[in-house]
Scaffold this active site. Structure first.
Site, PDB file in Angstrom:
ATOM      1  N   LYS A  87      40.228  38.780  33.351  1.00 31.25           N
ATOM      2  CA  LYS A  87      40.435  38.673  35.031  1.00 31.25           C
ATOM      3  C   LYS A  87      41.124  39.684  35.624  1.00 31.25           C
ATOM      4  O   LYS A  87      41.910  40.155  34.732  1.00 31.25           O
ATOM      5  CB  LYS A  87      41.339  37.779  35.135  1.00 31.25           C
ATOM      6  CG  LYS A  87      41.738  36.263  35.790  1.00 31.25           C
ATOM      7  CD  LYS A  87      42.751  35.199  35.473  1.00 31.25           C
ATOM      8  CE  LYS A  87      43.002  33.996  36.397  1.00 31.25           C
ATOM      9  NZ  LYS A  87      44.279  33.592  36.121  1.00 31.25           N
TER      10      LYS A  87
HETATM   11  O1  G3P Z   1      45.552  29.462  38.084  1.00 31.75           O
HETATM   12  C1  G3P Z   1      46.703  30.197  39.300  1.00 31.75           C
HETATM   13  C2  G3P Z   1      47.803  29.309  38.672  1.00 31.75           C
HETATM   14  O2  G3P Z   1      48.348  30.296  37.501  1.00 31.75           O
HETATM   15  C3  G3P Z   1      48.659  30.027  39.590  1.00 31.75           C
HETATM   16  O3  G3P Z   1      49.526  28.866  39.823  1.00 31.75           O
HETATM   17  O4  G3P Z   1      51.360  26.737  39.915  1.00 31.75           O
HETATM   18  O5  G3P Z   1      51.698  29.019  39.293  1.00 31.75           O
HETATM   19  O6  G3P Z   1      50.597  28.671  41.897  1.00 31.75           O
HETATM   20  P1  G3P Z   1      50.797  28.980  40.474  1.00 31.75           P
END
Ligand code: G3P
Length: 218
Positions: A87
Site C-alpha cells: 500500500k
Molecule cells: O482503508 C482506509 C481506511 O482505513 C480509512 O478509514 O474510517 O479511518 O476514514 P477511516
C-alpha cells in the site's frame, strides 16, 4: 463485489472469515497502532498472522515517504507472503514507486485517494488497486460516492485493469451505494458488513415463524 475488512484486529478478521464472505484485508499504520503493533519485526509477524487467516489479498502500507524508502520497505513487505499487496500513498514518490513495483511484479494498492486525477495517475502507473476514501470525503461535506462514480467512468473509458477499492466505508448504505456504482471492492468495518443483514421484518417474521411452530407443537 469483493468484501475486504479494514482492520488489523485478528479476532475481527477471524470472525469475518468465519462468515464465509471475506475476500481480503486492508490495514494502515493507524489500524496497526490501534492493535498496539509496533517495531519492524512485530509488524511483519502481524502481517503474516493476517495472511494465515484469510485466503485473499492483504494490504500492508509503507511508512517511508521517499521513493527509495518506499521501494526497500515494499520489497520486504511483498516478500512476507504471496498475498501481500504493498500500500503506497498517492504522492509523486508513491506514483513513481508504484511504477517500479508494477515493473517488478509486485502488486500495489494506491491509498489516500481523494480525487479522480490521483486515481487516474495510479492506474496509469499500473496500480492493482486504488483506494478512494469515501467516508473521509463525506466528513468534509464533499461527496465520497461521487468520486467512486467518476473513477468508475474513467477506468471503464480506458479499460484500466486497476480495481476500485472503495475505502473508508463507514456503514452499510455506503456498501450498497458502492455496489450500485460498480466499485470492485469495499473495505470497511465488520459492523458495516454485518449491518447489511439488519431488517426489522426479518426479525419479526422469524419471531412469528417460531411462535407458530411452538404453538403447533404444543
Ligand atoms: O482503508 C482506509 C481506511 O482505513 C480509512 O478509514 O474510517 O479511518 O476514514 P477511516
Amino acid at each position: 463485489m469483493k468484501f475486504f475488512i479494514d482492520t488489523a484486529n485478528l479476532d475481527q478478521i477471524r470472525d469475518a472469515q468465519a462468515l464465509g464472505i471475506l475476500d481480503g484485508v486492508t490495514t494502515n499504520p493507524s489500524l496497526m497502532a490501534k492493535e498496539g503493533i509496533s517495531g519492524d519485526e512485530a509488524v511483519k509477524a502481524h502481517y503474516v498472522a493476517i495472511c494465515e487467516i484469510v485466503d485473499g489479498d492483504v494490504s500492508a502500507e509503507v511508512i517511508a515517504t521517499d521513493y527509495e524508502g518506499m521501494i526497500s520497505e515494499g520489497r520486504v513487505l511483498a516478500d512476507l507472503h504471496a498475498n501481500i499487496v504493498v500500500k503506497v500513498p498517492a504522492t509523486l514518490a508513491g506514483i513513481r514507486a508504484i511504477r517500479w513495483f508494477t515493473d517488478n511484479g509486485i502488486r500495489t494498492n494506491c491509498t489516500l485517494i481523494f480525487s479522480a486525477g490521483q486515481a487516474l495517475l495510479a492506474a496509469k502507473a499500473g496500480a492493482t488497486y486504488v483506494s478512494p476514501f469515501v467516508g473521509r470525503l463525506d466528513d468534509i461535506s464533499s461527496d465520497g460516492l461521487q468520486l467512486i462514480e467518476k473513477i468508475r467512468v474513467i477506468f471503464d473509458n480506458y479499460d484500466y485493469g486497476t480495481e476500485i477499492l472503495a475505502a473508508s466505508v463507514r456503514h452499510s448504505m455506503h456498501i450498497i451505494e458502492c455496489a450500485e456504482i460498480g466499485a470492485d471492492i469495499m473495505t470497511g468495518p465488520l459492523s458495516a458488513i454485518v449491518g447489511l443483514l439488519k431488517h426489522p421484518l426479518t426479525d419479526s417474521g422469524l419471531a412469528q415463524f417460531l411462535a407458530d411452530h411452538a404453538k403447533a407443537k404444543g
